[in-house]
Design an enzyme around this catalytic site. Structure first.
Site, PDB file in Angstrom:
ATOM      1  N   LYS A 177      45.779  58.191  34.970  1.00  0.00           N
ATOM      2  CA  LYS A 177      45.254  56.826  34.888  1.00  0.00           C
ATOM      3  C   LYS A 177      45.711  56.274  33.549  1.00  0.00           C
ATOM      4  CE  LYS A 177      41.043  54.225  35.680  1.00  0.00           C
ATOM      5  NZ  LYS A 177      39.632  54.353  36.102  1.00  0.00           N
ATOM      6  N   VAL A 191      46.968  53.880  38.321  1.00  0.00           N
ATOM      7  CA  VAL A 191      46.761  55.293  38.633  1.00  0.00           C
ATOM      8  C   VAL A 191      47.948  55.814  39.448  1.00  0.00           C
ATOM      9  CG1 VAL A 191      45.223  57.002  39.661  1.00  0.00           C
ATOM     10  CG2 VAL A 191      44.264  54.928  38.643  1.00  0.00           C
ATOM     11  N   VAL A 234      46.214  50.053  41.463  1.00  0.00           N
ATOM     12  CA  VAL A 234      46.287  49.154  40.315  1.00  0.00           C
ATOM     13  C   VAL A 234      44.941  48.456  40.198  1.00  0.00           C
ATOM     14  CG1 VAL A 234      47.389  47.086  39.366  1.00  0.00           C
ATOM     15  CG2 VAL A 234      48.756  48.765  40.608  1.00  0.00           C
ATOM     16  N   GLY A 235      44.300  48.610  39.043  1.00  0.00           N
ATOM     17  CA  GLY A 235      43.027  47.948  38.798  1.00  0.00           C
ATOM     18  C   GLY A 235      43.166  46.943  37.681  1.00  0.00           C
ATOM     19  N   GLY A 236      42.066  46.348  37.308  1.00  0.00           N
ATOM     20  CA  GLY A 236      42.072  45.353  36.246  1.00  0.00           C
ATOM     21  C   GLY A 236      42.375  45.946  34.882  1.00  0.00           C
ATOM     22  N   MET A 237      42.079  47.236  34.719  1.00  0.00           N
ATOM     23  CA  MET A 237      42.231  47.878  33.425  1.00  0.00           C
ATOM     24  C   MET A 237      43.331  48.929  33.377  1.00  0.00           C
ATOM     25  SD  MET A 237      38.819  49.096  31.497  1.00  0.00           S
ATOM     26  CE  MET A 237      39.117  49.967  30.005  1.00  0.00           C
ATOM     27  N   ALA A 238      43.667  49.506  34.534  1.00  0.00           N
ATOM     28  CA  ALA A 238      44.567  50.654  34.504  1.00  0.00           C
ATOM     29  C   ALA A 238      45.354  50.794  35.800  1.00  0.00           C
ATOM     30  CB  ALA A 238      43.757  51.925  34.252  1.00  0.00           C
ATOM     31  N   ASP A 284      31.066  49.076  38.149  1.00  0.00           N
ATOM     32  CA  ASP A 284      32.129  48.482  38.970  1.00  0.00           C
ATOM     33  C   ASP A 284      32.188  49.175  40.336  1.00  0.00           C
ATOM     34  OD1 ASP A 284      34.179  46.724  39.578  1.00  0.00           O
ATOM     35  OD2 ASP A 284      35.731  47.964  38.662  1.00  0.00           O
TER      36      ASP A 284
END
Length: 157
Positions: free
Chosen positions: A48, A34, A28-32, A144
């Site tokens: 993603k 996976v 889990v990232g800031g934008m998406a 990033d």
């Protein structure tokens, strides 16, 4: 565990676009988010998916899709391949990517008790710089770079 991770985990087992079953959450990232996923034809890939909170922002959506296109221009074995992009029935954009087996440098660091051996760090840095050089030659800037975004395959690459 964060609320975003809980929300992402709740999608495991669901189907995207009637063809991709989300098998497990990879990150889990800031934008998406996976996931490891299985296509109805039994092929496997990483999906993603743009985070639902961001899905309605057209600029973020464009940037997300551009990321996939940029990854394919690098042409380096250390850069993940993006096979396709699409959107789910609710309009949420997603990328179909090469499914890698291994873990992030952050995962490896944690598994090693919080600190990686110097040789492993130097090898990872050397390989990451090689990929970044290839990216920069093609005008792609990562923006990033961090241990959670560097993936180590089981064979050490």
């Amino acid at each position: 565990m964060s609320a975003a991770t809980d929300r992402a985990r709740s999608r495991v087992g669901s189907t995207v676009r009637g063809k991709w079953t989300l098998d497990r959450l990879l990150g889990v990232g800031g934008m998406a988010w996976v996931y490891a996923a299985t296509h109805r034809n039994q092929s496997r890939a990483a999906l993603k998916i743009l985070a639902p909170d961001l899905a309605g922002d057209e600029e973020i959506r464009r940037r997300f899709l551009r990321e996939g296109y940029a990854a394919n221009t690098i042409g380096h074995p250390g850069a993940v391949l993006v096979y396709d992009d699409d959107e789910d029935s609710d309009g949420t954009a997603y990328l179909v990517m090469e499914l890698l087996e291994g873990g992030t440098l952050n995962d490896l660091r944690r598994a090693a008790g919080g600190k990686l051996p110097v040789g492993a760090v130097l090898s990872a840095a050397d390989q990451a710089l090689d990929v970044l050089a290839a990216a920069h030659e093609r005008g792609v800037v990562h923006r990033d770079l961090k241990p959670t975004n560097l993936f180590a395959l089981r064979d050490g690459r």
